[in-house]
Design an enzyme around this catalytic site. Structure first.
Site, mmCIF file in Angstrom:
data_model
loop_
_atom_site.group_PDB
_atom_site.id
_atom_site.type_symbol
_atom_site.label_atom_id
_atom_site.label_comp_id
_atom_site.label_asym_id
_atom_site.label_seq_id
_atom_site.Cartn_x
_atom_site.Cartn_y
_atom_site.Cartn_z
ATOM 1 N N ARG A 96 71.223 -10.552 71.329
ATOM 2 C CA ARG A 96 72.191 -9.996 72.228
ATOM 3 C C ARG A 96 72.557 -11.079 73.232
ATOM 4 O O ARG A 96 73.859 -11.226 73.674
ATOM 5 C CB ARG A 96 71.968 -8.581 72.923
ATOM 6 C CG ARG A 96 70.713 -8.587 73.635
ATOM 7 C CD ARG A 96 70.353 -7.187 73.697
ATOM 8 N NE ARG A 96 69.571 -6.469 72.609
ATOM 9 C CZ ARG A 96 68.983 -5.151 72.911
ATOM 10 N NH1 ARG A 96 69.243 -4.524 73.658
ATOM 11 N NH2 ARG A 96 68.488 -4.851 71.543
ATOM 12 N N LYS A 114 55.905 -10.583 68.694
ATOM 13 C CA LYS A 114 55.946 -9.192 67.803
ATOM 14 C C LYS A 114 54.717 -9.253 66.952
ATOM 15 O O LYS A 114 53.732 -10.157 67.011
ATOM 16 C CB LYS A 114 57.257 -9.764 66.621
ATOM 17 C CG LYS A 114 58.596 -9.686 67.025
ATOM 18 C CD LYS A 114 59.379 -10.046 65.739
ATOM 19 C CE LYS A 114 60.659 -9.926 65.995
ATOM 20 N NZ LYS A 114 61.179 -8.445 66.269
HETATM 21 N N1 BES Z 1 65.496 -9.580 64.983
HETATM 22 C C1 BES Z 1 65.130 -8.262 65.781
HETATM 23 C C2 BES Z 1 65.655 -6.872 65.061
HETATM 24 C C3 BES Z 1 65.079 -6.900 63.547
HETATM 25 C C4 BES Z 1 63.997 -5.984 63.487
HETATM 26 C C5 BES Z 1 65.773 -7.450 62.576
HETATM 27 C C6 BES Z 1 63.596 -5.677 62.338
HETATM 28 C C7 BES Z 1 65.429 -7.018 61.430
HETATM 29 C C8 BES Z 1 64.202 -6.239 61.101
HETATM 30 C C9 BES Z 1 65.767 -8.471 67.177
HETATM 31 O O1 BES Z 1 65.783 -9.455 67.790
HETATM 32 C C10 BES Z 1 64.609 -7.349 67.972
HETATM 33 O O2 BES Z 1 63.589 -8.001 67.877
HETATM 34 N N2 BES Z 1 65.019 -6.301 68.195
HETATM 35 C C11 BES Z 1 64.296 -5.344 68.890
HETATM 36 C C12 BES Z 1 64.922 -4.973 70.357
HETATM 37 C C13 BES Z 1 64.066 -4.270 71.401
HETATM 38 C C14 BES Z 1 63.019 -5.250 72.003
HETATM 39 C C15 BES Z 1 64.867 -3.661 72.399
HETATM 40 C C16 BES Z 1 63.770 -4.532 68.242
HETATM 41 O O3 BES Z 1 64.713 -3.800 67.258
HETATM 42 O O4 BES Z 1 62.788 -3.886 68.257
HETATM 43 ZN ZN ZN Z 2 63.974 -10.371 68.708
#
Ligand code: BES
Ligand code: ZN
Ligand code: ZN
Length: 464
Positions: A318, A244
């Site tokens: 997931r 990230k």
């Molecule tokens: N933990 C994150 C989702 C999240 C984002 C929670 C912002 C709280 C605030 C999750 O694991 C994630 O990173 N999801 C990705 C999925 C994508 C790679 C398809 C996302 O939402 O960007």
């Molecule tokens: Zn994630």
């Protein structure tokens, strides 16, 4: 008593406490969350009366009262008034209103400042509910408020202090205190069970994973149903190799909010004793880009036997939930609800106001929605039709773990639905609602503890 909180209604003149003049002058209108602090008011024993607006009497919901009492409690706390009474009026003297008032005060007390070392912290010490209170309703309010704050404390813990093992330890402690059964599955058992999706995420971290299982069994069950609560427990989400951006990454300590919500719900369920079996399953990992981390393109085999191509290691929630859902089904759960900070996309769709709700079963969906409504937690139904499977196609495995740019919250839900198979299931995406960036008059900024009350209501109000 140092203070009494008294609700005032819009369009109704408050004549007590010498407040009539202030109403005439337009200073007191009864609009929602309006606060008027009166010192040494005539005709009452309390040193202060804090009038709190609650809007029109005929529109008042328990949710409005929860916020009003919360705002009043925070106002008093900020002025170092730590003991107060809530004076129930005839409009709000039924069980749901009284519980909500107590919850409002308890929720108002939480602050995310645990690790600030100053010693002049203000906390509420005593709340008395005056005016023929229903003891059971007051106690239910206390149980729910404390359970939700328990969740908030966990969610607020930083990733270095709350690792998967520490979260498991917290679950064990809570279970022991409230006479629940707790079992923690570790890596060797996960391997034996074939939890390849969960283990794939865990392998990038030096911290070992844990699958927390907390069981509540009623003394006398009134149903054959067995409710499974599955919560995402990523104690920190760096994204893994699909790392990230550093901006706001510190917030990813709250990626275990779904798991913490399930623990909070179990804490309340243990005390309220509904006549239905409930088991919580919380897969816990730290998503890190260590040298053993899984790579984009890796193919893992989930416990259900399905193979998954890991396109993006940041879509880890997931993966761990897939195995936890399969495990919950094999443990005999007849109904499943999961809660997870699963996608950024759910905030794009709904902002920070509504939980995204997905389901493969209209009956269970409606029960969760109505529980949420009764508890003043906003949830909105979003689609997860089988057609979304097309987005998850992989040329190499049964499915891919991401579905492209569009409909991200629904494709994530679709992924989970593949593992719920025929079991009635509801998925709550709480990524947009589990953390709030700003203070509200009735609630501190930080973890919200969303979903706890809805889940408890679902269990305690269960009907076949
Ligand atoms: N933990 C994150 C989702 C999240 C984002 C929670 C912002 C709280 C605030 C999750 O694991 C994630 O990173 N999801 C990705 C999925 C994508 C790679 C398809 C996302 O939402 O960007
Ligand atoms: Zn994630
Ligand atoms: Zn995550």
């Amino acid at each position: 008593m140092p203070a009494a909180i008294v609700p005032v209604f819009e369009g109704r003149k408050e004549e007590r406490f010498g407040a009539g003049d202030l109403c005439d002058a337009g200073e007191i209108t009864g609009k929602p969350l309006e606060l008027t602090l009166l010192h040494h008011p005539p005709g009452v024993a309390a040193t202060r009366v804090l009038l709190v607006g609650v809007g029109k009497a005929e529109k008042l919901t328990p949710g409005d009262l929860r916020k009003a009492v919360g705002a009043a409690a925070r106002h008093l706390k900020a002025r170092s008034v730590k003991k107060f009474a809530f004076a129930a009026t005839p409009e709000c003297n039924t069980a749901d209103y009284l519980s909500a008032a107590v919850e409002g005060a308890i929720l108002a007390d939480f602050e995310p400042d645990r690790y600030q070392t100053s010693n002049d912290k203000k906390t509420l010490e005593e709340l008395v509910v005056a005016g023929a209170p229903d003891e059971k309703a007051v106690s239910r309010g206390r149980i729910l408020g404390e359970a939700q704050n328990f969740t908030r404390v966990l969610v607020n813990e930083p990733g270095n202090l709350l690792t998967p093992s520490k979260l498991a330890e917290a679950a064990r402690q809570m279970a022991a205190e409230f006479h629940l059964e707790c079992e923690v599955l570790e890596q060797p058992q996960m391997k034996e069970l074939g939890m390849g999706a969960l283990l794939g995420v865990a392998q990038g971290s030096a911290e070992p994973p844990a699958l927390i299982v907390v069981r509540y069994r009623p003394a006398k069950a009134a149903t054959q149903a067995h409710l499974g609560l599955v919560g995402k427990g990523v104690t920190f989400d760096t994204g893994g190799i699909s790392i990230k951006p550093s901006e706001n990454m510190e917030k990813m300590k709250y990626d275990m909010a779904g798991g913490a919500a399930m623990l909070g719900a179990m804490r309340a369920i243990a005390q309220l004793q509904p006549p239905i079996a409930v088991t919580a399953f919380i897969p816990c990992v730290e998503n890190m880009p260590g040298s053993r981390a899984q790579r984009p393109g890796d193919i893992v085999t989930a416990m259900s036997g399905k193979t998954i191509e890991v396109i993006n290691t940041d879509a880890e929630g997931r993966l761990i939930l897939a195995d936890a859902i399969t495990y919950a089904r094999r443990q005999g759960c007849t109904h499943l609800v999961d809660a997870a900070t699963l996608t950024g996309a759910v905030s794009v769709a709904l902002g920070h106001l509504n939980v995204g709700l997905f389901s493969n079963d209209d009956g269970l969906r409606d029960r969760v929605l109505s529980s949420a409504k009764q508890e003043g937690e906003r949830m909105w139904h979003l689609p997860v039709e089988d057609d979304y499977k097309d987005y998850l196609k992989s040329p190499f495995a049964d499915l891919a773990n991401v579905g492209g740019r569009h409909g991200g919250a629904s494709t994530a839900a679709m992924f989970l639905k593949e593992f719920a198979e025929g079991t009635p299931w509801v998925h709550l995406d709480i990524a947009g609602t589990a953390w709030q960036d700003d203070n509200k008059p009735f609630l501190s900024k930080g973890p919200t503890g969303v979903a706890v009350r809805t889940l408890v209501r679902l269990a305690t109000g269960w009907k076949d």
